[in-house]
Design a protein around this motif. Sequence first.
Motif, PDB file in Angstrom:
ATOM      1  N   LYS A  38       0.843  -1.192   0.000  1.00  0.00           N
ATOM      2  CA  LYS A  38       0.000   0.000   0.000  1.00  0.00           C
ATOM      3  C   LYS A  38       0.884   1.249   0.000  1.00  0.00           C
ATOM      4  CE  LYS A  38      -4.133  -1.924   2.186  1.00  0.00           C
ATOM      5  NZ  LYS A  38      -3.676  -3.341   2.206  1.00  0.00           N
ATOM      6  N   PHE A  39       0.448   2.249  -0.756  1.00  0.00           N
ATOM      7  CA  PHE A  39       1.233   3.473  -0.937  1.00  0.00           C
ATOM      8  C   PHE A  39       0.258   4.647  -0.947  1.00  0.00           C
ATOM      9  CE2 PHE A  39       5.220   5.002  -3.412  1.00  0.00           C
ATOM     10  CZ  PHE A  39       5.161   6.226  -2.788  1.00  0.00           C
ATOM     11  N   PRO A  40      -0.372   4.955   0.187  1.00  0.00           N
ATOM     12  CA  PRO A  40      -1.412   5.995   0.212  1.00  0.00           C
ATOM     13  C   PRO A  40      -0.852   7.400  -0.018  1.00  0.00           C
ATOM     14  CG  PRO A  40      -0.922   5.224   2.433  1.00  0.00           C
ATOM     15  CD  PRO A  40      -0.180   4.308   1.501  1.00  0.00           C
ATOM     16  N   ILE A  41      -1.487   8.123  -0.929  1.00  0.00           N
ATOM     17  CA  ILE A  41      -1.216   9.546  -1.156  1.00  0.00           C
ATOM     18  C   ILE A  41      -2.499  10.275  -0.779  1.00  0.00           C
ATOM     19  CG2 ILE A  41      -0.529  11.290  -2.820  1.00  0.00           C
ATOM     20  CD1 ILE A  41       1.611   9.188  -2.378  1.00  0.00           C
ATOM     21  N   LEU A  42      -2.498  10.947   0.367  1.00  0.00           N
ATOM     22  CA  LEU A  42      -3.753  11.376   0.974  1.00  0.00           C
ATOM     23  C   LEU A  42      -4.065  12.864   0.829  1.00  0.00           C
ATOM     24  CD1 LEU A  42      -3.406   9.292   4.270  1.00  0.00           C
ATOM     25  CD2 LEU A  42      -4.576   8.648   2.144  1.00  0.00           C
ATOM     26  N   ASN A  43      -3.127  13.644   0.329  1.00  0.00           N
ATOM     27  CA  ASN A  43      -3.332  15.090   0.324  1.00  0.00           C
ATOM     28  C   ASN A  43      -3.592  15.684  -1.050  1.00  0.00           C
ATOM     29  OD1 ASN A  43      -2.863  15.282   3.142  1.00  0.00           O
ATOM     30  ND2 ASN A  43      -0.654  15.253   2.779  1.00  0.00           N
ATOM     31  N   GLU A  44      -3.138  15.031  -2.100  1.00  0.00           N
ATOM     32  CA  GLU A  44      -3.096  15.681  -3.398  1.00  0.00           C
ATOM     33  C   GLU A  44      -4.477  15.969  -3.987  1.00  0.00           C
ATOM     34  OE1 GLU A  44      -0.434  13.566  -5.962  1.00  0.00           O
ATOM     35  OE2 GLU A  44       1.337  14.235  -4.851  1.00  0.00           O
ATOM     36  N   ARG A  45      -5.477  15.220  -3.608  1.00  0.00           N
ATOM     37  CA  ARG A  45      -6.817  15.502  -4.133  1.00  0.00           C
ATOM     38  C   ARG A  45      -7.374  16.824  -3.616  1.00  0.00           C
ATOM     39  NH1 ARG A  45     -11.180  11.229  -2.546  1.00  0.00           N
ATOM     40  NH2 ARG A  45      -9.606   9.819  -3.390  1.00  0.00           N
ATOM     41  N   PHE A  46      -6.781  17.321  -2.522  1.00  0.00           N
ATOM     42  CA  PHE A  46      -7.257  18.571  -1.933  1.00  0.00           C
ATOM     43  C   PHE A  46      -6.411  19.772  -2.340  1.00  0.00           C
ATOM     44  CE2 PHE A  46      -8.110  15.074   1.120  1.00  0.00           C
ATOM     45  CZ  PHE A  46      -9.484  15.030   0.973  1.00  0.00           C
ATOM     46  N   GLU A  47      -5.340  19.530  -3.124  1.00  0.00           N
ATOM     47  CA  GLU A  47      -4.448  20.605  -3.534  1.00  0.00           C
ATOM     48  C   GLU A  47      -4.818  21.104  -4.923  1.00  0.00           C
ATOM     49  OE1 GLU A  47      -0.662  18.735  -3.311  1.00  0.00           O
ATOM     50  OE2 GLU A  47      -0.575  18.761  -1.112  1.00  0.00           O
ATOM     51  N   SER A  48      -4.273  22.264  -5.307  1.00  0.00           N
ATOM     52  CA  SER A  48      -4.489  22.783  -6.655  1.00  0.00           C
ATOM     53  C   SER A  48      -3.660  21.964  -7.640  1.00  0.00           C
ATOM     54  CB  SER A  48      -4.091  24.256  -6.724  1.00  0.00           C
ATOM     55  OG  SER A  48      -2.694  24.398  -6.563  1.00  0.00           O
ATOM     56  N   SER A  49      -3.913  22.165  -8.922  1.00  0.00           N
ATOM     57  CA  SER A  49      -3.232  21.372  -9.947  1.00  0.00           C
ATOM     58  C   SER A  49      -1.781  21.783 -10.135  1.00  0.00           C
ATOM     59  CB  SER A  49      -3.970  21.510 -11.286  1.00  0.00           C
ATOM     60  OG  SER A  49      -3.998  22.864 -11.693  1.00  0.00           O
ATOM     61  N   GLY A  50      -1.364  22.881  -9.548  1.00  0.00           N
ATOM     62  CA  GLY A  50       0.011  23.333  -9.652  1.00  0.00           C
ATOM     63  C   GLY A  50       0.166  24.713  -9.054  1.00  0.00           C
ATOM     64  N   ILE A  51       1.421  25.195  -9.021  1.00  0.00           N
ATOM     65  CA  ILE A  51       1.712  26.509  -8.464  1.00  0.00           C
ATOM     66  C   ILE A  51       2.375  27.348  -9.539  1.00  0.00           C
ATOM     67  CG2 ILE A  51       2.987  27.789  -6.702  1.00  0.00           C
ATOM     68  CD1 ILE A  51       2.824  25.283  -4.942  1.00  0.00           C
ATOM     69  N   LEU A  52       1.707  28.399  -9.970  1.00  0.00           N
ATOM     70  CA  LEU A  52       2.238  29.281 -11.004  1.00  0.00           C
ATOM     71  C   LEU A  52       2.623  30.610 -10.375  1.00  0.00           C
ATOM     72  CD1 LEU A  52      -0.335  28.571 -13.879  1.00  0.00           C
ATOM     73  CD2 LEU A  52       1.803  27.376 -13.362  1.00  0.00           C
ATOM     74  N   SER A  53       3.521  30.560  -9.420  1.00  0.00           N
ATOM     75  CA  SER A  53       3.921  31.779  -8.719  1.00  0.00           C
ATOM     76  C   SER A  53       5.306  31.576  -8.116  1.00  0.00           C
ATOM     77  CB  SER A  53       2.906  32.131  -7.619  1.00  0.00           C
ATOM     78  OG  SER A  53       2.917  31.141  -6.612  1.00  0.00           O
ATOM     79  N   GLY A  54       5.825  32.634  -7.533  1.00  0.00           N
ATOM     80  CA  GLY A  54       7.108  32.561  -6.837  1.00  0.00           C
ATOM     81  C   GLY A  54       8.272  33.075  -7.668  1.00  0.00           C
TER      82      GLY A  54
END
Length: 246
Positions: A38-54
């Motif tokens: 098992k390799f759970p990825i639990l946060n990415e569904r709640f994040e934006s598709s990317g970061i276009l800043s910085g």
Amino acid sequence: MRLKFRFLQKFKNKFYYDDLKELIKQKGSDTSFPFGNKFPILNERFESSGILSGHYFHQDLLVARKIFENNPGNHLDIGSRTDGFVAHIAVFRKIEVMDIRELDSKVKNIEFTQADLMQLPDNMLNKYDSISTLHVIEHFGLGRYGDPIDYYGHVKAIDNITKMLKSGGKLYFSTPIGPQRIEFNAHRVFSIEYLLNMFNESYAVDSFSYVDDKGDLYENVALESNKVRSNFDCHYGCGIFEFTKK
């Protein structure tokens, strides 16, 4: 207490167990894809598709676009991010790269030289049509990358870059801007007024852009005196200059 914590965690991540149960049901007796660990990825569904800043995102794209438009005969980069800016340039042209650290990888269109900018070889004088150094000068002389401690390291670096650039050549330069200070041994932060004074003798400013403290880009901004004095209200922003050597 530990059992309660585990129960709460499982309830919080109920979607994971529901999805796994559904996948097992759909798999049925098929053996094409057996389950591994098992390799759970639990946060990415709640994040934006990317970061276009910085700082790095904006400076790398902006300066890559300028080099594409200006199409210099040869171009040298000093110390910029290889997996960002340098990679952008290598998509459409050859680029020479200089850094005090080693680079073992071989990639098409990237020619690497390991060198200390403080020890400039004679064969590099007046050699380049354009040079970039993005988010680099602030580090010189602070020891972060194994370089010797030198309070005036940034001044010496700019002097040597100027010697390497042909008359009329372009310099693409970025660095942190805000109230002037050293945050040892990470970096310096420069006031815009200090930078303009440092470059004034040898360069003309073609354009100035900056990334503010929120990570947003402001492109081709006028260097009005009141804005310069306030560093465009940045505490830790990123100033991006395009210069032409006089």
